[in-house]
Design a protein around this motif. Structure first.
Motif, PDB file in Angstrom:
ATOM      1  N   VAL A 142      12.192  73.753  -7.325  1.00 38.68           N
ATOM      2  CA  VAL A 142      11.482  75.468  -8.887  1.00 38.68           C
ATOM      3  C   VAL A 142      12.045  76.254  -8.174  1.00 38.68           C
ATOM      4  CG1 VAL A 142       9.853  76.464 -10.039  1.00 38.68           C
ATOM      5  CG2 VAL A 142       9.781  74.299 -10.039  1.00 38.68           C
ATOM      6  N   VAL A 143      11.416  76.807  -6.669  1.00 37.61           N
ATOM      7  CA  VAL A 143      11.781  77.926  -5.623  1.00 37.61           C
ATOM      8  C   VAL A 143      13.128  78.017  -6.401  1.00 37.61           C
ATOM      9  CG1 VAL A 143      11.449  79.873  -4.082  1.00 37.61           C
ATOM     10  CG2 VAL A 143       9.655  77.436  -4.758  1.00 37.61           C
ATOM     11  N   PHE A 144      14.031  76.654  -5.139  1.00 42.35           N
ATOM     12  CA  PHE A 144      15.673  77.006  -5.739  1.00 42.35           C
ATOM     13  C   PHE A 144      16.607  77.763  -6.857  1.00 42.35           C
ATOM     14  CE2 PHE A 144      16.327  74.674  -1.579  1.00 42.35           C
ATOM     15  CZ  PHE A 144      17.371  75.234  -1.550  1.00 42.35           C
ATOM     16  N   TYR A 145      15.944  76.886  -7.934  1.00 40.07           N
ATOM     17  CA  TYR A 145      16.362  77.469  -9.262  1.00 40.07           C
ATOM     18  C   TYR A 145      16.136  78.979  -9.001  1.00 40.07           C
ATOM     19  CZ  TYR A 145      16.633  78.309 -14.154  1.00 40.07           C
ATOM     20  OH  TYR A 145      17.159  79.146 -15.695  1.00 40.07           O
ATOM     21  N   LEU A 146      15.344  79.664  -9.706  1.00 34.45           N
ATOM     22  CA  LEU A 146      14.739  80.651  -9.082  1.00 34.45           C
ATOM     23  C   LEU A 146      15.492  81.797  -8.711  1.00 34.45           C
ATOM     24  CD1 LEU A 146      10.902  80.324  -9.640  1.00 34.45           C
ATOM     25  CD2 LEU A 146      12.084  81.234 -11.490  1.00 34.45           C
ATOM     26  N   TYR A 147      15.307  81.182  -7.544  1.00 32.50           N
ATOM     27  CA  TYR A 147      16.834  81.943  -6.533  1.00 32.50           C
ATOM     28  C   TYR A 147      17.811  82.103  -6.921  1.00 32.50           C
ATOM     29  CZ  TYR A 147      13.041  83.610  -3.251  1.00 32.50           C
ATOM     30  OH  TYR A 147      11.972  84.124  -1.998  1.00 32.50           O
ATOM     31  N   VAL A 148      18.513  81.023  -7.009  1.00 32.50           N
ATOM     32  CA  VAL A 148      19.702  81.196  -7.970  1.00 32.50           C
ATOM     33  C   VAL A 148      19.999  81.654  -9.541  1.00 32.50           C
ATOM     34  CG1 VAL A 148      21.723  79.734  -9.049  1.00 32.50           C
ATOM     35  CG2 VAL A 148      20.285  78.129  -6.490  1.00 32.50           C
ATOM     36  N   ASP A 149      18.954  81.797 -10.577  1.00 33.80           N
ATOM     37  CA  ASP A 149      19.056  82.507 -11.371  1.00 33.80           C
ATOM     38  C   ASP A 149      18.731  84.248 -10.800  1.00 33.80           C
ATOM     39  OD1 ASP A 149      18.575  82.641 -14.608  1.00 33.80           O
ATOM     40  OD2 ASP A 149      17.007  84.033 -13.968  1.00 33.80           O
ATOM     41  N   ALA A 150      17.891  84.340  -9.564  1.00 38.96           N
ATOM     42  CA  ALA A 150      18.206  85.866  -9.284  1.00 38.96           C
ATOM     43  C   ALA A 150      19.637  86.166  -8.740  1.00 38.96           C
ATOM     44  CB  ALA A 150      16.704  85.883  -8.481  1.00 38.96           C
ATOM     45  N   LEU A 151      20.126  85.703  -8.320  1.00 34.43           N
ATOM     46  CA  LEU A 151      21.425  85.964  -7.377  1.00 34.43           C
ATOM     47  C   LEU A 151      22.416  85.742  -8.468  1.00 34.43           C
ATOM     48  CD1 LEU A 151      20.888  84.216  -4.375  1.00 34.43           C
ATOM     49  CD2 LEU A 151      20.542  86.182  -4.290  1.00 34.43           C
ATOM     50  N   ARG A 152      22.081  85.351  -9.843  1.00 33.81           N
ATOM     51  CA  ARG A 152      23.494  85.247 -10.257  1.00 33.81           C
ATOM     52  C   ARG A 152      23.082  86.527 -11.374  1.00 33.81           C
ATOM     53  NH1 ARG A 152      23.290  84.574 -16.119  1.00 33.81           N
ATOM     54  NH2 ARG A 152      20.588  83.758 -15.849  1.00 33.81           N
ATOM     55  N   ILE A 153      21.996  86.613 -11.449  1.00 33.00           N
ATOM     56  CA  ILE A 153      21.931  87.739 -12.691  1.00 33.00           C
ATOM     57  C   ILE A 153      22.449  89.116 -11.410  1.00 33.00           C
ATOM     58  CG2 ILE A 153      19.886  89.783 -13.226  1.00 33.00           C
ATOM     59  CD1 ILE A 153      18.356  87.063 -14.175  1.00 33.00           C
ATOM     60  N   ILE A 154      21.330  89.148 -10.300  1.00 34.58           N
ATOM     61  CA  ILE A 154      22.774  90.117  -8.991  1.00 34.58           C
ATOM     62  C   ILE A 154      23.641  90.198  -9.404  1.00 34.58           C
ATOM     63  CG2 ILE A 154      22.374  90.866  -6.866  1.00 34.58           C
ATOM     64  CD1 ILE A 154      19.645  90.050  -6.655  1.00 34.58           C
ATOM     65  N   ARG A 155      25.171  89.250  -9.257  1.00 36.13           N
ATOM     66  CA  ARG A 155      26.132  88.981  -9.019  1.00 36.13           C
ATOM     67  C   ARG A 155      27.126  89.435 -10.745  1.00 36.13           C
ATOM     68  NH1 ARG A 155      30.269  83.751  -7.948  1.00 36.13           N
ATOM     69  NH2 ARG A 155      31.518  84.961  -8.285  1.00 36.13           N
ATOM     70  N   TYR A 156      26.245  89.404 -11.255  1.00 33.74           N
ATOM     71  CA  TYR A 156      26.687  89.765 -12.764  1.00 33.74           C
ATOM     72  C   TYR A 156      26.651  90.830 -13.246  1.00 33.74           C
ATOM     73  CZ  TYR A 156      27.271  89.567 -17.973  1.00 33.74           C
ATOM     74  OH  TYR A 156      27.615  90.173 -19.172  1.00 33.74           O
ATOM     75  N   ASN A 157      25.640  91.326 -12.192  1.00 35.67           N
ATOM     76  CA  ASN A 157      25.620  92.603 -12.906  1.00 35.67           C
ATOM     77  C   ASN A 157      26.776  94.090 -11.465  1.00 35.67           C
ATOM     78  OD1 ASN A 157      23.524  93.088 -15.075  1.00 35.67           O
ATOM     79  ND2 ASN A 157      23.238  91.856 -14.095  1.00 35.67           N
ATOM     80  N   HIS A 158      27.144  93.214 -10.980  1.00 39.29           N
ATOM     81  CA  HIS A 158      27.240  93.995  -9.752  1.00 39.29           C
ATOM     82  C   HIS A 158      26.568  95.116  -8.747  1.00 39.29           C
ATOM     83  CE1 HIS A 158      30.983  92.636 -10.753  1.00 39.29           C
ATOM     84  NE2 HIS A 158      31.170  93.478 -12.455  1.00 39.29           N
ATOM     85  N   THR A 163      18.351  94.463  -3.915  1.00 35.62           N
ATOM     86  CA  THR A 163      18.019  94.342  -5.299  1.00 35.62           C
ATOM     87  C   THR A 163      16.783  92.775  -5.020  1.00 35.62           C
ATOM     88  OG1 THR A 163      20.413  94.860  -6.260  1.00 35.62           O
ATOM     89  CG2 THR A 163      18.093  94.155  -7.610  1.00 35.62           C
ATOM     90  N   LEU A 164      16.847  92.036  -4.932  1.00 31.61           N
ATOM     91  CA  LEU A 164      16.705  90.846  -4.621  1.00 31.61           C
ATOM     92  C   LEU A 164      14.821  90.938  -3.806  1.00 31.61           C
ATOM     93  CD1 LEU A 164      16.513  87.703  -5.046  1.00 31.61           C
ATOM     94  CD2 LEU A 164      17.204  87.269  -2.902  1.00 31.61           C
ATOM     95  N   ILE A 165      14.723  92.547  -3.685  1.00 28.42           N
ATOM     96  CA  ILE A 165      13.547  92.338  -3.144  1.00 28.42           C
ATOM     97  C   ILE A 165      13.202  93.636  -3.507  1.00 28.42           C
ATOM     98  CG2 ILE A 165      13.156  90.913  -0.830  1.00 28.42           C
ATOM     99  CD1 ILE A 165      14.044  93.822   0.479  1.00 28.42           C
ATOM    100  N   LYS A 166      13.591  94.149  -4.677  1.00 27.62           N
ATOM    101  CA  LYS A 166      12.961  95.171  -5.099  1.00 27.62           C
ATOM    102  C   LYS A 166      12.229  94.319  -6.731  1.00 27.62           C
ATOM    103  CE  LYS A 166      15.287  98.280  -3.039  1.00 27.62           C
ATOM    104  NZ  LYS A 166      15.140  98.566  -2.108  1.00 27.62           N
TER     105      LYS A 166
END
Length: 453
Positions: A142-158, A163-166
């Motif tokens: 679950v933690v892996f999934y949440l980080y992957v999802d967060a990184l996907r959003i960060i990458r999509y929005n450039h 930002t991961l620790i914001k």
């Protein structure tokens, strides 16, 4: 001596099979996989875990024998279900019957879990370890999934990786993709971390130890990302004050090392990351302040607790009834200009205060007795994971109404019942072992029966 070695080696092989119920009947195997599936779905939408629970209840009722029903009269069942009976009592004089019955419906799981686990014939001594590990490794995924999802959003929005620790990816924003409250998910991760550390420090296989250590690091990072202060405080108490007294010397060294790593990581994050420093230091100070903070929109917990205390003083013995808490507090919030709490319909965010509002001193006494009873049982059995569970519940109850939401209710009801039921069956097996030892009928099964898995 040679005979004992042969018995112990045979017992180890027997134990491995017993852990997955390979030698058990079909009904018990189905029960076991019901419990595994329940834990696998617990972190996701409540619909799935509820469906599995219903299926497990039906399966248990179908296979229950006449003698099994006597188990429902045990003292342990009534103590475990005491919170549910308390809500039933408080529903009688509630002024908001609709909300009271909703709460009663949610808390029915607190009654169902002890009933079904004591009625079912599955030997929880054998499968407690694989169940906890299944729950723990799902938490890692679950933690892996949440980080992957967060990184996907960060990458999509450039966006920059920092930002991961914001705040946009911390606390509730981090757990939002699976629809879970950050504190409840933190509870799941904390118990998972305790389980992985407990079992990981006892294994001698390097590859398995590495897997456990890596999983522990993932859970630790997830806990920091979720920023649940109460859960992290409970975890510190467990690692520094509980583990050294209830684990063997070898396990002590491993857990003390992990504890130092945990504190170092947390301190580093707080010092160097502004968002974490704000959450753990500034916001915590504001949350415990009795006065409004001009720069903050949110109302502090201490202010809400003070208003709840004023209400408790007016009805200290029996409270106001189930389901009335939010309505009573909303009126107080509005009168004292706590508009954020009013608009968001916040409860007291303290389970102890919530019980005082619901059922007065009697309700709080019953809840405290239940926790003390569970802790006493866990300490007597020297069961580190059982102690960890009770400590987590007791500490997080200070900052959350943990028994008002399904995720908290399921966590409390299932794991409390699991640990108690396993303890009772282990105690029965110990009596049988001593009897077999005295009569000279010692078998491999006797050795396995007392093994604390």
């Amino acid at each position: 001596m040679l005979t004992k070695i042969i018995f112990l080696n045979a017992a180890k092989a027997q134990k491995m099979k017993a852990m997955f119920l390979q030698n058990d009947g079909l009904a018990n195997k189905i029960s076991y996989w019901h419990l595994v599936l329940f834990l696998l779905t617990l972190s996701f939408d409540g619909f799935y875990s509820q469906v599995v629970l219903i299926s497990f209840v039906v399966h248990t009722l179908i296979h229950a024998k006449r003698n099994d029903w006597n188990n429902l009269l045990r003292k342990e069942v009534f103590v475990l279900a005491s919170v549910f009976f308390l809500t039933v009592m408080c529903t009688i004089y509630s002024s908001n019957q609709r909300e009271a019955f909703r709460l009663l419906s949610r808390q029915s799981a607190i009654l169902i879990f002890p009933l079904v686990l004591f009625l079912n014939r599955i030997d929880l001594r054998k499968c407690t370890k694989p169940l906890l590990l299944a729950f723990s490794f799902v938490s890692v995924l679950v933690v892996f999934y949440l980080y992957v999802d967060a990184l996907r959003i960060i990458r999509y929005n450039h966006l920059p990786l920092s930002t991961l620790i914001k705040p946009a990816f911390l606390n509730h924003n981090f757990s939002e993709p699976i629809g879970m409250h950050a504190t409840y998910l933190s509870l799941y991760l904390a118990l998972s971390l305790a389980s992985i550390l407990y079992y990981g420090t006892s294994t001698r296989r390097p590859l398995i130890r590495t897997l456990y250590f890596f999983s522990a690091c993932v859970l630790l990072v997830g806990l920091i990302q979720l920023e649940s202060r109460a859960t992290l405080i409970a975890l510190l108490l467990l690692l520094f004050f509980v583990a050294p007294f209830f684990l063997k010397d070898k396990k002590q060294r491993g857990l003390i090392g992990i504890s130092v790593l945990f504190v170092a990581a947390l301190a580093t994050v707080i010092v160097f990351a502004g968002s974490f420093r704000t959450r753990f230091l500034s916001e915590m100070k504001e949350d415990l302040s009795e006065n409004s903070v001009a720069t903050s929109i949110a109302d502090s917990r201490m202010q809400r607790w003070a208003l709840a205390t004023d209400l408790i003083k007016k009805s200290p013995l029996i409270g106001y009834g189930a389901g009335d808490e939010v309505d009573l507090l909303k009126e107080q919030y509005f009168n004292h200009k706590l508009y954020d709490s009013y608009l968001n319909k916040l409860n007291a965010h303290n389970q102890y205060i919530s019980f005082l509002l619901t059922g007065g001193a009697l309700a709080l006494t019953i809840y405290l007795y239940t926790l003390f009873w569970g802790l006493r049982l866990a300490v007597k059995a020297k069961n580190f994971l059982f102690i960890s569970f009770v400590v987590l519940i007791a500490v997080v109850s200070v900052s959350e109404n943990i028994l008002s939401r399904n995720k908290g209710i399921f966590f409390y009801g299932f794991f409390f019942s699991l640990f108690v039921c396993a303890h009772c069956k282990r105690k029965t097996a110990s009596v049988e072992y001593e009897s077999a030892k005295q009569t000279g009928n010692l078998t491999v099964h006797s050795y396995v029966s007392i093994d604390n898995v």
